[in-house]
Design a protein around this motif. Sequence first.
Motif, PDB file in Angstrom:
ATOM      1  N   THR A 156       2.250 -10.199  15.922  1.00  0.00           N
ATOM      2  CA  THR A 156       3.124  -9.508  16.868  1.00  0.00           C
ATOM      3  C   THR A 156       2.880  -9.938  18.308  1.00  0.00           C
ATOM      4  O   THR A 156       3.631  -9.555  19.202  1.00  0.00           O
ATOM      5  CB  THR A 156       2.924  -7.982  16.766  1.00  0.00           C
ATOM      6  N   VAL A 157       1.836 -10.715  18.545  1.00  0.00           N
ATOM      7  CA  VAL A 157       1.509 -11.202  19.883  1.00  0.00           C
ATOM      8  C   VAL A 157       1.487 -12.727  19.828  1.00  0.00           C
ATOM      9  O   VAL A 157       0.810 -13.295  18.978  1.00  0.00           O
ATOM     10  CB  VAL A 157       0.138 -10.662  20.353  1.00  0.00           C
ATOM     11  N   PRO A 158       2.209 -13.409  20.738  1.00  0.00           N
ATOM     12  CA  PRO A 158       2.284 -14.868  20.701  1.00  0.00           C
ATOM     13  C   PRO A 158       1.081 -15.522  21.384  1.00  0.00           C
ATOM     14  O   PRO A 158       1.198 -16.215  22.397  1.00  0.00           O
ATOM     15  CB  PRO A 158       3.585 -15.165  21.453  1.00  0.00           C
ATOM     16  N   LYS A 159      -0.090 -15.305  20.835  1.00  0.00           N
ATOM     17  CA  LYS A 159      -1.314 -15.727  21.510  1.00  0.00           C
ATOM     18  C   LYS A 159      -2.354 -16.181  20.499  1.00  0.00           C
ATOM     19  O   LYS A 159      -2.476 -15.594  19.423  1.00  0.00           O
ATOM     20  CB  LYS A 159      -1.854 -14.537  22.308  1.00  0.00           C
ATOM     21  N   ALA A 160      -3.106 -17.220  20.853  1.00  0.00           N
ATOM     22  CA  ALA A 160      -4.237 -17.686  20.050  1.00  0.00           C
ATOM     23  C   ALA A 160      -5.495 -17.576  20.905  1.00  0.00           C
ATOM     24  O   ALA A 160      -5.482 -17.958  22.068  1.00  0.00           O
ATOM     25  CB  ALA A 160      -4.031 -19.129  19.615  1.00  0.00           C
ATOM     26  N   VAL A 161      -6.562 -17.020  20.335  1.00  0.00           N
ATOM     27  CA  VAL A 161      -7.837 -16.889  21.041  1.00  0.00           C
ATOM     28  C   VAL A 161      -8.888 -17.622  20.226  1.00  0.00           C
ATOM     29  O   VAL A 161      -9.054 -17.359  19.038  1.00  0.00           O
ATOM     30  CB  VAL A 161      -8.236 -15.408  21.230  1.00  0.00           C
ATOM     31  N   THR A 179      12.497 -26.032  27.280  1.00  0.00           N
ATOM     32  CA  THR A 179      11.059 -26.071  27.535  1.00  0.00           C
ATOM     33  C   THR A 179      10.375 -24.936  26.792  1.00  0.00           C
ATOM     34  O   THR A 179      10.885 -23.823  26.751  1.00  0.00           O
ATOM     35  CB  THR A 179      10.776 -25.903  29.047  1.00  0.00           C
ATOM     36  N   MET A 180       9.235 -25.251  26.226  1.00  0.00           N
ATOM     37  CA  MET A 180       8.354 -24.223  25.681  1.00  0.00           C
ATOM     38  C   MET A 180       7.071 -24.308  26.496  1.00  0.00           C
ATOM     39  O   MET A 180       6.571 -25.405  26.750  1.00  0.00           O
ATOM     40  CB  MET A 180       8.051 -24.437  24.197  1.00  0.00           C
ATOM     41  N   SER A 181       6.536 -23.181  26.905  1.00  0.00           N
ATOM     42  CA  SER A 181       5.349 -23.225  27.754  1.00  0.00           C
ATOM     43  C   SER A 181       4.270 -22.277  27.255  1.00  0.00           C
ATOM     44  O   SER A 181       4.530 -21.356  26.480  1.00  0.00           O
ATOM     45  CB  SER A 181       5.723 -22.887  29.200  1.00  0.00           C
ATOM     46  N   SER A 182       3.071 -22.532  27.723  1.00  0.00           N
ATOM     47  CA  SER A 182       1.932 -21.684  27.372  1.00  0.00           C
ATOM     48  C   SER A 182       1.038 -21.518  28.595  1.00  0.00           C
ATOM     49  O   SER A 182       1.025 -22.357  29.490  1.00  0.00           O
ATOM     50  CB  SER A 182       1.139 -22.294  26.212  1.00  0.00           C
ATOM     51  N   ILE A 198       5.276 -23.606  17.077  1.00  0.00           N
ATOM     52  CA  ILE A 198       6.508 -24.170  16.523  1.00  0.00           C
ATOM     53  C   ILE A 198       7.667 -23.280  16.965  1.00  0.00           C
ATOM     54  O   ILE A 198       7.658 -22.075  16.708  1.00  0.00           O
ATOM     55  CB  ILE A 198       6.455 -24.227  14.973  1.00  0.00           C
ATOM     56  N   SER A 199       8.639 -23.889  17.611  1.00  0.00           N
ATOM     57  CA  SER A 199       9.775 -23.098  18.095  1.00  0.00           C
ATOM     58  C   SER A 199      10.795 -22.889  16.987  1.00  0.00           C
ATOM     59  O   SER A 199      10.815 -23.603  15.987  1.00  0.00           O
ATOM     60  CB  SER A 199      10.449 -23.807  19.275  1.00  0.00           C
ATOM     61  N   ALA A 200      11.645 -21.914  17.209  1.00  0.00           N
ATOM     62  CA  ALA A 200      12.813 -21.741  16.354  1.00  0.00           C
ATOM     63  C   ALA A 200      13.699 -22.968  16.553  1.00  0.00           C
ATOM     64  O   ALA A 200      13.579 -23.682  17.548  1.00  0.00           O
ATOM     65  CB  ALA A 200      13.558 -20.471  16.759  1.00  0.00           C
ATOM     66  N   THR A 241       4.222 -18.422  26.571  1.00  0.00           N
ATOM     67  CA  THR A 241       4.938 -17.607  27.553  1.00  0.00           C
ATOM     68  C   THR A 241       6.450 -17.636  27.337  1.00  0.00           C
ATOM     69  O   THR A 241       7.162 -16.828  27.914  1.00  0.00           O
ATOM     70  CB  THR A 241       4.592 -18.059  28.986  1.00  0.00           C
ATOM     71  N   SER A 242       6.921 -18.562  26.528  1.00  0.00           N
ATOM     72  CA  SER A 242       8.346 -18.606  26.175  1.00  0.00           C
ATOM     73  C   SER A 242       8.505 -18.066  24.756  1.00  0.00           C
ATOM     74  O   SER A 242       9.109 -18.689  23.889  1.00  0.00           O
ATOM     75  CB  SER A 242       8.876 -20.037  26.297  1.00  0.00           C
ATOM     76  N   ALA A 243       7.966 -16.891  24.513  1.00  0.00           N
ATOM     77  CA  ALA A 243       7.863 -16.329  23.166  1.00  0.00           C
ATOM     78  C   ALA A 243       9.211 -16.065  22.508  1.00  0.00           C
ATOM     79  O   ALA A 243       9.297 -16.047  21.289  1.00  0.00           O
ATOM     80  CB  ALA A 243       7.045 -15.038  23.200  1.00  0.00           C
ATOM     81  N   LYS A 244      10.260 -15.901  23.275  1.00  0.00           N
ATOM     82  CA  LYS A 244      11.568 -15.631  22.663  1.00  0.00           C
ATOM     83  C   LYS A 244      12.004 -16.778  21.758  1.00  0.00           C
ATOM     84  O   LYS A 244      12.780 -16.580  20.827  1.00  0.00           O
ATOM     85  CB  LYS A 244      12.628 -15.349  23.723  1.00  0.00           C
TER      86      LYS A 244
END
Length: 101
Positions: free
Chosen positions: A33-38, A90-93, A77-79, A53-56
């Motif tokens: 549910t969170v677009p994050k890797a730790v 652009t996809m960003s992180s 991986i984007s939709a 940051t472009s989670a949509k």
Amino acid sequence: FPRLFICKLYRFAAQPDKDLESAFSMEQATGITVPKAVFTAPWSKVKVSAEITSAKDLHCIIFWDSGKQKASTFEPISAKIKLEPGQSWTMSSAWRCSDGK
């Protein structure tokens, strides 16, 4: 993500995408549910995180850890997106490193 020595798909999208998800041979798949890797290690207090940051547009995060590599890695991986000539996307992180304090 704990190191499991497998390749795993973490789905952020509400629905699976058979085409995207069958492109990779994953041993496990689960929802997030969170677009994050730790990334952490038991021998270090350092934590490195990457938040998409472009989670949509995010479909899933592929976590690669075959056990043959010294460290695990991941790939967002984007939709599927259809670009017309002249369009861009652009996809960003955002990456952060902390000392665990």
